[in-house]
Design a protein around this motif. Structure first.
Motif, mmCIF file in Angstrom:
data_model
loop_
_atom_site.group_PDB
_atom_site.id
_atom_site.type_symbol
_atom_site.label_atom_id
_atom_site.label_comp_id
_atom_site.label_asym_id
_atom_site.label_seq_id
_atom_site.Cartn_x
_atom_site.Cartn_y
_atom_site.Cartn_z
ATOM 1 N N SER A 173 0.805 -1.210 0.020
ATOM 2 C CA SER A 173 0.076 0.087 -0.022
ATOM 3 C C SER A 173 0.893 1.235 -0.035
ATOM 4 O O SER A 173 2.023 1.371 0.570
ATOM 5 C CB SER A 173 -0.775 -0.101 1.430
ATOM 6 O OG SER A 173 -1.594 1.295 1.243
ATOM 7 N N PRO A 174 0.471 2.202 -0.720
ATOM 8 C CA PRO A 174 1.344 3.413 -0.903
ATOM 9 C C PRO A 174 1.181 4.288 0.386
ATOM 10 O O PRO A 174 2.142 5.081 0.632
ATOM 11 C CB PRO A 174 0.814 4.175 -2.132
ATOM 12 C CG PRO A 174 -0.346 3.617 -2.122
ATOM 13 C CD PRO A 174 -0.602 2.310 -1.780
ATOM 14 N N TYR A 175 0.022 4.364 1.135
ATOM 15 C CA TYR A 175 -0.149 4.986 2.342
ATOM 16 C C TYR A 175 -0.826 4.319 3.327
ATOM 17 O O TYR A 175 -2.164 3.777 2.961
ATOM 18 C CB TYR A 175 -0.958 6.322 1.718
ATOM 19 C CG TYR A 175 -1.237 7.209 3.088
ATOM 20 C CD1 TYR A 175 0.028 8.096 3.493
ATOM 21 C CD2 TYR A 175 -2.277 7.469 3.651
ATOM 22 C CE1 TYR A 175 -0.271 9.000 4.708
ATOM 23 C CE2 TYR A 175 -2.386 8.387 4.824
ATOM 24 C CZ TYR A 175 -1.155 8.941 5.240
ATOM 25 O OH TYR A 175 -1.596 9.801 6.292
ATOM 26 N N VAL A 176 -0.428 4.104 4.374
ATOM 27 C CA VAL A 176 -1.019 3.515 5.565
ATOM 28 C C VAL A 176 -0.637 4.217 6.882
ATOM 29 O O VAL A 176 0.467 4.925 7.125
ATOM 30 C CB VAL A 176 -0.353 2.071 5.904
ATOM 31 C CG1 VAL A 176 -0.855 1.385 7.262
ATOM 32 C CG2 VAL A 176 -0.714 1.180 4.740
ATOM 33 N N ALA A 177 -1.838 4.540 7.680
ATOM 34 C CA ALA A 177 -1.627 5.278 8.703
ATOM 35 C C ALA A 177 -2.385 4.838 9.896
ATOM 36 O O ALA A 177 -3.464 4.059 9.689
ATOM 37 C CB ALA A 177 -2.063 6.839 8.396
ATOM 38 N N ASP A 186 -5.395 16.048 12.859
ATOM 39 C CA ASP A 186 -4.695 15.051 12.451
ATOM 40 C C ASP A 186 -5.290 13.931 11.542
ATOM 41 O O ASP A 186 -4.879 13.586 10.576
ATOM 42 C CB ASP A 186 -3.818 14.311 13.679
ATOM 43 C CG ASP A 186 -2.822 13.187 13.205
ATOM 44 O OD1 ASP A 186 -1.838 13.393 12.526
ATOM 45 O OD2 ASP A 186 -3.356 11.990 13.618
ATOM 46 N N LEU A 187 -6.344 13.587 12.076
ATOM 47 C CA LEU A 187 -7.226 12.798 11.358
ATOM 48 C C LEU A 187 -7.660 13.167 10.141
ATOM 49 O O LEU A 187 -7.528 12.409 9.051
ATOM 50 C CB LEU A 187 -8.330 12.175 12.251
ATOM 51 C CG LEU A 187 -9.536 11.403 11.610
ATOM 52 C CD1 LEU A 187 -9.086 10.100 10.935
ATOM 53 C CD2 LEU A 187 -10.656 11.003 12.805
ATOM 54 N N MET A 188 -8.239 14.314 10.257
ATOM 55 C CA MET A 188 -8.775 14.892 8.843
ATOM 56 C C MET A 188 -7.679 15.041 7.732
ATOM 57 O O MET A 188 -7.653 14.910 6.749
ATOM 58 C CB MET A 188 -9.361 16.161 9.060
ATOM 59 C CG MET A 188 -10.743 16.140 9.746
ATOM 60 S SD MET A 188 -11.661 17.661 9.863
ATOM 61 C CE MET A 188 -10.757 18.527 11.321
ATOM 62 N N ARG A 189 -6.612 15.521 8.477
ATOM 63 C CA ARG A 189 -5.302 15.670 7.364
ATOM 64 C C ARG A 189 -4.919 14.297 6.806
ATOM 65 O O ARG A 189 -4.655 14.220 5.652
ATOM 66 C CB ARG A 189 -4.424 16.195 8.089
ATOM 67 C CG ARG A 189 -2.887 16.290 7.043
ATOM 68 C CD ARG A 189 -1.643 17.098 8.128
ATOM 69 N NE ARG A 189 -1.154 15.953 9.171
ATOM 70 C CZ ARG A 189 -0.503 14.712 8.780
ATOM 71 N NH1 ARG A 189 0.208 14.619 7.540
ATOM 72 N NH2 ARG A 189 -0.232 13.911 9.740
ATOM 73 N N LYS A 190 -4.794 13.257 7.616
ATOM 74 C CA LYS A 190 -4.496 11.957 7.015
ATOM 75 C C LYS A 190 -5.423 11.315 5.889
ATOM 76 O O LYS A 190 -5.122 10.749 5.204
ATOM 77 C CB LYS A 190 -4.404 10.946 8.218
ATOM 78 C CG LYS A 190 -2.870 11.233 9.035
ATOM 79 C CD LYS A 190 -3.036 10.410 10.219
ATOM 80 C CE LYS A 190 -1.383 10.820 10.899
ATOM 81 N NZ LYS A 190 -1.525 9.985 12.320
ATOM 82 N N CYS A 235 0.373 6.979 16.892
ATOM 83 C CA CYS A 235 -0.296 7.445 15.778
ATOM 84 C C CYS A 235 0.979 7.875 14.759
ATOM 85 O O CYS A 235 1.888 8.502 14.960
ATOM 86 C CB CYS A 235 -0.967 8.909 16.002
ATOM 87 S SG CYS A 235 -2.522 8.588 16.991
ATOM 88 N N TYR A 236 0.761 7.208 13.552
ATOM 89 C CA TYR A 236 2.029 7.309 12.528
ATOM 90 C C TYR A 236 1.539 7.279 11.250
ATOM 91 O O TYR A 236 0.274 7.042 10.851
ATOM 92 C CB TYR A 236 2.904 6.159 13.093
ATOM 93 C CG TYR A 236 2.353 4.789 12.625
ATOM 94 C CD1 TYR A 236 2.319 4.009 11.198
ATOM 95 C CD2 TYR A 236 1.781 4.181 13.769
ATOM 96 C CE1 TYR A 236 1.978 2.804 11.366
ATOM 97 C CE2 TYR A 236 1.423 2.647 13.512
ATOM 98 C CZ TYR A 236 1.497 2.177 12.183
ATOM 99 O OH TYR A 236 0.780 0.906 12.027
ATOM 100 N N GLU A 237 2.509 7.539 10.090
ATOM 101 C CA GLU A 237 2.175 7.454 8.770
ATOM 102 C C GLU A 237 3.264 6.688 8.111
ATOM 103 O O GLU A 237 4.644 6.758 8.545
ATOM 104 C CB GLU A 237 2.130 8.899 8.269
ATOM 105 C CG GLU A 237 1.004 9.769 8.435
ATOM 106 C CD GLU A 237 1.066 11.220 7.966
ATOM 107 O OE1 GLU A 237 0.292 11.322 6.910
ATOM 108 O OE2 GLU A 237 1.718 11.801 8.487
#
Length: 296
Positions: A173-177, A186-190, A235-237
């Motif tokens: 997956s290109p993006y996992v958070a 933070d949630l809305m940004r992710k 909480c990470y990306e």
């Protein structure tokens, strides 16, 4: 940049007062923006947001079976691509942990392996809340549920929480958070970032459940922050398999987080179970070491 003043999840639904999932979904849709098609499997969210003939959704929404939300999203993506509309409309799956880490995992794995372009968000309230607070693969260690009850011969759930974010990292997956409704920006940004990243993206959102966890509904945000502060919910990306950001915290012991919830009260009454609390502390310590969440 999406317009976060727009409300695509309306008030008047039938969630419990203080429901972490309902607050999370409101934030998720603010991050997703307009022109979003939502797929939701069976679960608390589907039940409290769409009691016929009512709906809280102000965006296109389709209900799927418990197990196949990712397959439905894959079909929608293929249809939009055929019509040349995929650049104008986005697809978002929002499912609970039961439908995500357990029942729907096969379809999620297949969709991510095939590279379908949609975002999957799991609101993780750490049990099957809609059907009676049964243990799920996302239930934390030692939590009391109706199918992992604490008692004379048990301290609750004896299995570790399934790490689906890392499983989907392994899928390419290109993006996992991971995120929490306790930190809205933070949630809305992710979510916004995931929705604008081509390919299958995944976010797992901590969504405290006052009914299933056993705390006053006015404490939902506080409980969510406590999970992060003690290290039990990092909480990470991760972008293309690499850790790119993590929320740093000055960690506190897990005790106060556990004491605040009835699902862990057996660890402190009639006496503190030092051995079991130490095991949970070790989980938080391992998270801190793996993701580097401690403020130096």
């Amino acid at each position: 940049m999406v317009d976060r003043t727009i409300e695509n999840f309306d008030c008047g639904h039938r969630a419990c007062g203080g429901c972490g999932a309902s607050s999370a979904v409101r934030m998720i849709l603010k991050g997703a923006g307009e022109n979003t098609i939502v797929v939701s499997p069976t679960g608390c969210l589907e039940v409290f947001s769409t009691p016929y003939p009512e709906t809280a959704w102000k965006t296109p929404w389709i209900h799927s079976l418990f197990e196949n939300a990712s397959a439905v999203a894959s079909g929608i993506e293929a249809s939009l691509k055929k019509q040349g509309r995929l650049d104008k409309e986005k697809i978002l799956v929002i499912g609970g942990d039961g439908a995500t880490v357990d029942i729907g995992m096969l379809c999620i794995s297949g969709a991510f392996e095939r590279g379908h372009d949609f975002t999957y968000v799991c609101y993780d309230n750490e049990a099957y809340m809609n059907t009676g607070i049964q243990r799920s693969g996302a239930t934390p260690y030692d939590a009391d549920t109706t199918t992992s009850p604490s008692g004379a011969c048990s301290t609750g759930n004896n299995r570790p929480k399934k790490d689906l974010p890392q499983i989907l990292v392994a899928h390419g997956s290109p993006y996992v958070a991971t995120a929490t409704m306790a930190y809205p920006m933070d949630l809305m940004r992710k979510v916004e970032k995931a929705m604008n990243t081509p390919g299958p993206c995944y976010i797992q959102v901590h969504a405290p459940c006052c009914t299933g966890w056993g705390f006053d509904g006015s404490k939902t945000m506080e409980i969510g922050r406590m999970a992060v502060e003690c290290g039990l919910w990092p909480c990470y990306e991760m972008v293309d398999g690499k850790l790119t950001s993590v929320k740093k915290v000055k960690r506190v012991p897990v005790d106060e987080y556990l004491k605040a919830q009835k699902r862990f009260r057996h660890l402190f009454k009639p006496a503190r179970n030092d051995a079991e609390v130490a095991k949970i502390q070790a989980i938080a310590d391992a998270n801190a070491a793996k993701y580097g969440i401690d403020i130096a």
